[in-house]
Design a protein around this motif. Structure first.
Motif, PDB file in Angstrom:
ATOM      1  N   GLY A  43       0.880  -1.229  -0.059  1.00  0.00           N
ATOM      2  CA  GLY A  43       0.047  -0.003  -0.107  1.00  0.00           C
ATOM      3  C   GLY A  43       0.764   1.461  -0.024  1.00  0.00           C
ATOM      4  N   PRO A  44       0.334   2.147  -0.475  1.00  0.00           N
ATOM      5  CA  PRO A  44       1.061   3.674  -0.394  1.00  0.00           C
ATOM      6  C   PRO A  44       1.348   4.092   1.019  1.00  0.00           C
ATOM      7  N   PHE A  89       3.122   9.077  -5.682  1.00  0.00           N
ATOM      8  CA  PHE A  89       1.695   9.409  -6.161  1.00  0.00           C
ATOM      9  C   PHE A  89       1.471  10.904  -5.653  1.00  0.00           C
ATOM     10  N   LEU A 102      -9.720  11.683  -2.029  1.00  0.00           N
ATOM     11  CA  LEU A 102      -8.412  12.460  -2.653  1.00  0.00           C
ATOM     12  C   LEU A 102      -8.729  11.916  -3.898  1.00  0.00           C
ATOM     13  N   PHE A 104      -5.896  10.988  -6.993  1.00  0.00           N
ATOM     14  CA  PHE A 104      -4.483  10.645  -7.047  1.00  0.00           C
ATOM     15  C   PHE A 104      -4.031  11.090  -8.717  1.00  0.00           C
ATOM     16  N   GLY A 105      -3.036  11.563  -8.869  1.00  0.00           N
ATOM     17  CA  GLY A 105      -2.170  11.198 -10.120  1.00  0.00           C
ATOM     18  C   GLY A 105      -1.945   9.697 -10.506  1.00  0.00           C
ATOM     19  N   THR A 106      -1.394   9.706 -11.454  1.00  0.00           N
ATOM     20  CA  THR A 106      -1.188   8.380 -12.373  1.00  0.00           C
ATOM     21  C   THR A 106       0.224   7.775 -11.694  1.00  0.00           C
ATOM     22  N   GLY A 107       1.064   8.832 -11.023  1.00  0.00           N
ATOM     23  CA  GLY A 107       2.309   8.282 -10.348  1.00  0.00           C
ATOM     24  C   GLY A 107       3.429   8.451 -11.392  1.00  0.00           C
TER      25      GLY A 107
ATOM     26  N   TYR B  34     -12.051   3.901   3.027  1.00  0.00           N
ATOM     27  CA  TYR B  34     -11.911   4.068   1.690  1.00  0.00           C
ATOM     28  C   TYR B  34     -11.570   2.600   0.931  1.00  0.00           C
ATOM     29  N   TYR B  36      -9.994   1.599  -2.836  1.00  0.00           N
ATOM     30  CA  TYR B  36      -9.231   2.106  -3.932  1.00  0.00           C
ATOM     31  C   TYR B  36      -9.055   0.874  -4.930  1.00  0.00           C
ATOM     32  N   GLN B  38      -6.282  -0.108  -7.985  1.00  0.00           N
ATOM     33  CA  GLN B  38      -5.217   0.564  -8.729  1.00  0.00           C
ATOM     34  C   GLN B  38      -5.035  -0.538  -9.928  1.00  0.00           C
ATOM     35  N   ARG B  42      -1.673   2.220 -13.963  1.00  0.00           N
ATOM     36  CA  ARG B  42      -2.781   3.462 -13.811  1.00  0.00           C
ATOM     37  C   ARG B  42      -2.606   3.837 -12.301  1.00  0.00           C
ATOM     38  N   GLY B  43      -3.182   4.882 -12.051  1.00  0.00           N
ATOM     39  CA  GLY B  43      -3.180   5.629 -10.603  1.00  0.00           C
ATOM     40  C   GLY B  43      -4.129   4.921  -9.580  1.00  0.00           C
ATOM     41  N   LEU B  44      -4.470   5.474  -8.757  1.00  0.00           N
ATOM     42  CA  LEU B  44      -5.415   5.006  -7.759  1.00  0.00           C
ATOM     43  C   LEU B  44      -6.715   5.466  -7.887  1.00  0.00           C
ATOM     44  N   LEU B  46     -10.765   5.983  -6.513  1.00  0.00           N
ATOM     45  CA  LEU B  46     -11.419   5.850  -5.357  1.00  0.00           C
ATOM     46  C   LEU B  46     -12.714   5.097  -5.868  1.00  0.00           C
ATOM     47  N   PHE B  88      -5.286  -4.186  -8.155  1.00  0.00           N
ATOM     48  CA  PHE B  88      -4.724  -4.346  -6.803  1.00  0.00           C
ATOM     49  C   PHE B  88      -5.721  -3.458  -5.958  1.00  0.00           C
ATOM     50  N   LEU B  90      -6.859  -1.665  -2.555  1.00  0.00           N
ATOM     51  CA  LEU B  90      -6.357  -1.030  -1.293  1.00  0.00           C
ATOM     52  C   LEU B  90      -7.595  -0.344  -0.475  1.00  0.00           C
ATOM     53  N   PHE B 102      -2.979   3.792   4.209  1.00  0.00           N
ATOM     54  CA  PHE B 102      -3.341   2.745   3.327  1.00  0.00           C
ATOM     55  C   PHE B 102      -2.889   1.160   4.216  1.00  0.00           C
TER      56      PHE B 102
END
Lengths: 114, 111
Positions: A43-44, A89, A102, A104-107, B34, B36, B38, B42-44, B46, B88, B90, B102
Motif C-alpha cells: 500500500g502507499p 503519487f 483524494l 490521485f495522479g497516475t504516479g 475507503y 481504492y 489500482q 494506472r493511478g489510484l 477511489l 490491486f 487498497l 493505506f
C-alpha cells in the motif's frame, strides 16, 4: 478528466543528487495536497503534505513546494538514496484536510542509480 | 498506534465467481474508510468511501459493492466477477480531517 496529472511516468536520478517530482492539477478548489510513496505489491505510504495556505513544507530530506497560481506542486528529495526508488503519487483534496476524498495522479516511478 | 489490515493478500478467481475482500482498522474509532483500485499501469481510483456504519458512498458505477457492518470493518464485494475487475485493491482509513493511511493491499486476478 484527469484533475491531477503527473506527466513524467518515470525518472532516474543518481544517488546523492536531488530528485524532483512534479504534479499539476486543474481543479482550483483543491486546498490540500499530499505525496505518497509506493513499493510494488504494497500500500502507499504517506510522505508529506501541504495545505494551500503554505507554499513550502519540509520534513527531513523531503520538501514539497506549492505554486497555486500555476496549479503546480513538486516534491524534492535531497540527497536521493537507493531506498527512495519507488512509485510516487501526488494527491489532492477539495475538502479541507483530505477528509473525504483524494484525487490521485497516475504516479511517477523514481529510480535511484547507485 | 493505528493499524490497518487487509486480506487476503492475493486472490485468483474465475470470471463469474463472487468476491469478498475485508479490511479492518485497529487503534481508532469512527474512522473514515475507503476502497481504492489500482489497475495495471494506472493511478489510484477511489471506489467507495464511508464516514460511518452503514454509510457508503459510491464513486463510480461498477460491478462492485461495499458494506460497513461494524465501525472498523469495511468489506468490498461482488456477486459476479468480470475480467476487468482484476487489479490491486487498497483499503485506507482517515481520522476526521486527517491524512489517509493505506493497508497492504489485495492483488486480485480474475481469469
Amino acid at each position: 478528466d484527469q484533475q491531477v496529472k503527473q506527466n513524467s511516468p518515470s525518472l532516474s536520478v543518481q544517488e546523492g543528487r536531488i530528485s524532483i517530482l512534479n504534479c499539476d492539477y486543474t481543479n482550483s478548489m483543491f486546498d490540500y495536497f499530499l505525496w505518497y510513496k509506493k513499493y510494488p505489491a504494497e500500500g502507499p505510504t504517506f510522505l508529506i503534505s501541504i495545505s494551500s495556505i503554505k507554499d513550502k513544507n519540509e520534513d527531513g530530506r523531503f520538501t514539497v513546494f506549492l505554486n497555486k497560481s500555476a496549479k503546480h506542486l513538486s516534491l524534492h528529495i535531497v540527497p536521493s538514496q537507493p531506498g527512495d526508488s519507488a512509485v510516487y503519487f501526488c494527491a489532492a483534496s477539495a475538502q479541507g484536510f483530505g477528509n473525504e476524498k483524494l484525487t490521485f495522479g497516475t504516479g511517477t516511478r523514481l529510480t535511484i542509480i547507485p | 498506534s493505528q493499524t490497518i489490515h487487509q486480506w487476503p493478500a492475493t486472490l485468483v478467481q474465475p470470471v463469474g465467481s463472487p468476491l469478498s475482500l475485508e479490511c479492518t482498522v485497529e487503534g481508532t474509532s469512527n474512522p473514515n474508510l475507503y476502497w481504492y483500485r489500482q489497475a495495471a499501469g494506472r493511478g489510484l481510483q477511489l471506489l467507495f468511501y464511508s464516514v460511518g456504519i452503514g454509510q457508503i458512498s459510491s464513486e463510480v458505477p461498477q460491478n462492485l459493492s461495499a458494506s460497513r457492518p461494524q465501525d472498523r470493518q469495511f468489506i468490498l464485494s461482488s456477486k459476479k466477477l468480470l475480467l476487468s475487475d482484476s487489479g490491486f485493491y487498497l483499503c485506507a482509513w482517515a481520522a476526521d480531517g486527517e491524512t489517509q493511511y493505506f493497508g497492504p493491499g489485495t492483488r486480485l486476478l480474475v481469469l
